[in-house]
Design a protein around this motif. Structure first.
Motif, PDB file in Angstrom:
ATOM      1  N   ASP A  78     -14.409   2.654   3.241  1.00  0.00           N
ATOM      2  CA  ASP A  78     -14.210   2.322   1.831  1.00  0.00           C
ATOM      3  C   ASP A  78     -15.528   2.210   1.072  1.00  0.00           C
ATOM      4  O   ASP A  78     -15.554   2.368  -0.150  1.00  0.00           O
ATOM      5  CB  ASP A  78     -13.431   1.015   1.699  1.00  0.00           C
TER       6      ASP A  78
ATOM      7  N   ALA B 104      -9.205  -4.623   6.263  1.00  0.00           N
ATOM      8  CA  ALA B 104      -9.707  -3.569   5.369  1.00  0.00           C
ATOM      9  C   ALA B 104      -8.858  -3.446   4.096  1.00  0.00           C
ATOM     10  O   ALA B 104      -9.411  -3.370   2.985  1.00  0.00           O
ATOM     11  CB  ALA B 104      -9.783  -2.237   6.116  1.00  0.00           C
TER      12      ALA B 104
ATOM     13  N   TYR C 159     -19.304  -0.160   1.287  1.00  0.00           N
ATOM     14  CA  TYR C 159     -19.784  -1.484   0.899  1.00  0.00           C
ATOM     15  C   TYR C 159     -21.300  -1.554   1.050  1.00  0.00           C
ATOM     16  O   TYR C 159     -21.887  -0.846   1.873  1.00  0.00           O
ATOM     17  CB  TYR C 159     -19.157  -2.587   1.770  1.00  0.00           C
TER      18      TYR C 159
ATOM     19  N   ARG D 242     -10.164  -3.937   0.321  1.00  0.00           N
ATOM     20  CA  ARG D 242      -9.997  -2.725  -0.486  1.00  0.00           C
ATOM     21  C   ARG D 242      -9.293  -3.054  -1.807  1.00  0.00           C
ATOM     22  O   ARG D 242      -9.698  -2.583  -2.873  1.00  0.00           O
ATOM     23  CB  ARG D 242      -9.205  -1.682   0.298  1.00  0.00           C
ATOM     24  N   TYR D 243      -8.266  -3.877  -1.712  1.00  0.00           N
ATOM     25  CA  TYR D 243      -7.500  -4.219  -2.921  1.00  0.00           C
ATOM     26  C   TYR D 243      -8.322  -5.081  -3.878  1.00  0.00           C
ATOM     27  O   TYR D 243      -8.388  -4.807  -5.089  1.00  0.00           O
ATOM     28  CB  TYR D 243      -6.211  -4.937  -2.542  1.00  0.00           C
TER      29      TYR D 243
ATOM     30  N   LYS E  31      -7.971  -0.809  -5.074  1.00  0.00           N
ATOM     31  CA  LYS E  31      -7.112   0.243  -4.537  1.00  0.00           C
ATOM     32  C   LYS E  31      -6.108  -0.361  -3.562  1.00  0.00           C
ATOM     33  O   LYS E  31      -6.380  -1.372  -2.924  1.00  0.00           O
ATOM     34  CB  LYS E  31      -7.954   1.309  -3.831  1.00  0.00           C
TER      35      LYS E  31
ATOM     36  N   HIS F 169     -12.221  -3.068  -4.381  1.00  0.00           N
ATOM     37  CA  HIS F 169     -12.212  -1.690  -4.869  1.00  0.00           C
ATOM     38  C   HIS F 169     -11.080  -1.433  -5.867  1.00  0.00           C
ATOM     39  O   HIS F 169     -11.084  -0.396  -6.544  1.00  0.00           O
ATOM     40  CB  HIS F 169     -12.070  -0.702  -3.704  1.00  0.00           C
TER      41      HIS F 169
ATOM     42  N   LEU G  72     -14.217  -0.985   7.670  1.00  0.00           N
ATOM     43  CA  LEU G  72     -14.613  -1.252   6.291  1.00  0.00           C
ATOM     44  C   LEU G  72     -15.485  -0.136   5.719  1.00  0.00           C
ATOM     45  O   LEU G  72     -15.444   0.144   4.518  1.00  0.00           O
ATOM     46  CB  LEU G  72     -15.377  -2.577   6.209  1.00  0.00           C
TER      47      LEU G  72
END
Length: 591
Positions: free
Chosen positions: A53, A311, A55, A315-316, A321, A319, A50
């Protein structure tokens, strides 16, 4: 010390990356087990995939634990109708509200995740999610402690776990307390204990609130129903990555129930299921290349889960993405050792297929006929004074660790010779047999008593030459090495117990009619497994499973918690295998 609506302050640790170049989402974990008092020297395994990305990690002690104020009640109750009531749902809501308003450098999006109790606190946010909560991953969360998971299995008490865990969490506010056994083999300790009433009478003396509540509520009454928080969930309220282990020795049932309840209304397809060949929380350990002696075919399933599933999910949704998952369920299929994705779960192509138990001790897909002049059943005597152990003795305490994590994959040859365990086995398979979806057993069985348990175990029997010996044939194996082999291994795939007093009603216990064959429906949960060509399928049936399940007196009493020693009596158990009373296992077979 984050304030919540009733004035209580919750001890919270916030870790922000020092090199953040843009606002970051928050990932929250809420726990009863204690938060760190300094930044970790090494990155925890559950964070590694994680961190790339970015956090802000937040860890919080639940109310009443360690430095958090308030009272810890070890409860899952949520009353959304009372605006003044507090719960883990409202505490999480208030915490998220405070975090997005007060933590510098956050992007206004929050995710929550965790395993076991931490998974429960994540799951409870689904009942009243804060607008900033954009992603949840409940992992091994319990949902109904009477019906299944940690404390009971359809009303049958998980004695050793329930007792030891209640002591661990409620004997002290500031530490996790391990019960001190004065006998090395806990099987012997629990047997010497006698009736359940002796736990308070000899040891706890009413000092552990959760144990007292269990004693006061033997049946599925309003207390347990109010604890069953999942009964209030009927839609996918926040994108949720449910995670379950096929060999989870604590909470194998809850994630599937959350998944199914959220599936009742999921128009945006935000309810996902991941399951693998794991013990409790193994997917968050540094690596998971095997469970016990069972290898995963070269896969590090923990890293693969975190890297390829967990992850990307966060992420989706946090973030913005990557891509939304295009599947509803992803599993690591045991036997074949391959990752599988399914558009829907259970897969529509699975065909319910009956595997019958025969009076000669065989298993086959052939329907047994009527037996002429011979008994249409097999029988054994179940004696509460000599219960079948659930794993090899000596049995270590549940915590810390010992063999607790992997007992559900332990080789079952240690009991298949006992006279109080019935064994049924198939011929070697002439082709791979894939079972994907919910498994179940339907027994026709009777007891000479007025109450009884039946335990059903579905087992994958490995060939006698499953692997080559790793020792010099002239020198022979080193001490203990001979047993570290898959040759002839009896691997449990699914195991469950049903208690007779609750066959008619979970709310009201009723006695069984002695010597009358009746149907016993035994759910064996969801699985994805391949019985490989050359392997055999085995079923074991027994009536004690000790001390993971408390001993049934086999004489009906209003409450087993109040049974006395004289109530525990031997009983003759019969499993019927012919004609209209043919017992079978129902397998969801993929052709």
């Amino acid at each position: 010390m984050i304030p919540v609506r009733d004035g209580v302050h919750l001890q919270t640790v916030i870790l922000t990356p020092v090199d953040a170049k843009e606002p970051l989402p928050i990932l929250l974990e809420r726990t009863p087990y204690g938060v760190p008092d300094h930044a970790p020297a090494e990155v925890p395994a559950r964070w590694k995939e994680l961190m790339a990305d970015g956090y802000i990690f937040v860890l919080q002690n639940l109310r009443g634990r360690f430095k958090s104020e308030g009272v810890f009640n070890l409860t899952s109750q949520v009353n959304l109708k009372d605006p003044k009531a507090t719960s883990e749902t409202t505490d999480a809501y208030d915490t998220i509200d405070w975090l997005v308003k007060n933590v510098k450098g956050n992007n206004g999006k929050v995710g929550i995740f965790g395993v076991s109790y931490d998974g429960l606190t994540a799951a409870l946010t689904l009942l009243q999610p804060h607008p900033a909560l954009k992603a949840v991953s409940e992992q091994a969360s319990p949902v109904d402690q009477w019906m299944n998971d940690d404390d009971h299995r359809y009303g049958a008490l998980r004695e050793s776990y329930d007792f030891e865990y209640a002591v661990m969490e409620q004997a002290s506010k500031t530490e996790n307390t391990l019960f001190k056994f004065e006998i090395y083999d806990t099987y012997e300790w629990y047997l010497n204990l006698g009736p359940l009433s002796n736990i308070n009478g000899k040891y706890l003396h009413g000092s552990i609130p959760y144990w007292n509540l269990s004693v006061e509520h033997p049946d599925y009454d309003d207390f347990w129903k109010s604890e069953a928080w999942v009964r209030q969930l009927h839609a996918s309220t926040v994108p949720n990555l449910n995670v379950a282990g096929f060999w989870d020795q604590e909470d194998p049932w809850g994630p599937w129930q959350i998944f199914r309840h959220a599936e009742e209304h999921d128009p945006d397809h935000t309810n996902f299921m991941v399951a693998g060949p794991w013990f409790h929380g193994q997917w968050q350990r540094p690596e998971a290349k095997s469970i016990g002696l069972i290898p995963y075919g070269g896969h590090d399933t923990a890293k693969e889960f975190r890297e390829n599933l967990q992850a990307p999910f966060f992420r989706y949704y946090l973030h913005g993405k990557g891509e939304k998952p295009q599947w509803q369920a992803t599993t690591f299929e045991s036997g074949s050792n391959t990752w599988k994705t399914y558009a829907v779960w259970p897969p529509k192509e699975a065909v319910a297929t009956k595997l019958y138990l025969h009076t000669d001790g065989t298993l086959s897909f052939a329907v047994p006929g009527e037996t002429k002049g011979a008994a249409g059943y097999r029988e054994y005597v179940s004696d509460p004074a000599n219960p079948v152990p659930y794993r090899t003795r000596p049995i270590s305490p549940t915590y810390p660790a010992g063999d607790w994590r992997t007992w559900e994959v332990a080789d079952q040859r240690f009991v298949d010779h006992r006279p109080d365990v019935l064994t049924f086995v198939s011929q070697p398979l002439d082709h791979d047999l894939t079972v994907t979806g919910p498994l179940a057993a339907k027994l026709f069985a009777s007891t000479s008593g007025t109450d009884s348990d039946f335990v059903v175990k579905l087992i994958d029997v490995f060939p006698q030459d499953a692997q080559k010996n790793e020792w010099n044939p002239e020198e022979g194996p080193k001490p203990g090495q001979y047993a570290q082999s898959l040759n002839g291994y009896e691997l449990p795939i699914a195991m469950e117990v049903r208690r007779g007093r609750y066959l008619k009603s979970f709310e009201h216990a009723t006695p069984l009619e002695a010597n009358k064959p009746i149907e016993w429906d035994v759910s064996l949960r969801d699985h994805d497994h391949v019985f490989l060509k050359g392997h055999r399928i085995m079923v074991q049936i027994q009536s004690t499973w000790f001390p993971i399940i408390d001993r049934n007196p086999q004489k009906f009493v209003p409450s087993i918690y109040e049974a006395v020693a004289s109530d525990y009596v031997p009983a003759t158990q019969r499993v019927y295998c012919s004609g209209t009373t043919a017992s079978y296992i129902e397998l969801p077979v993929i052709k």
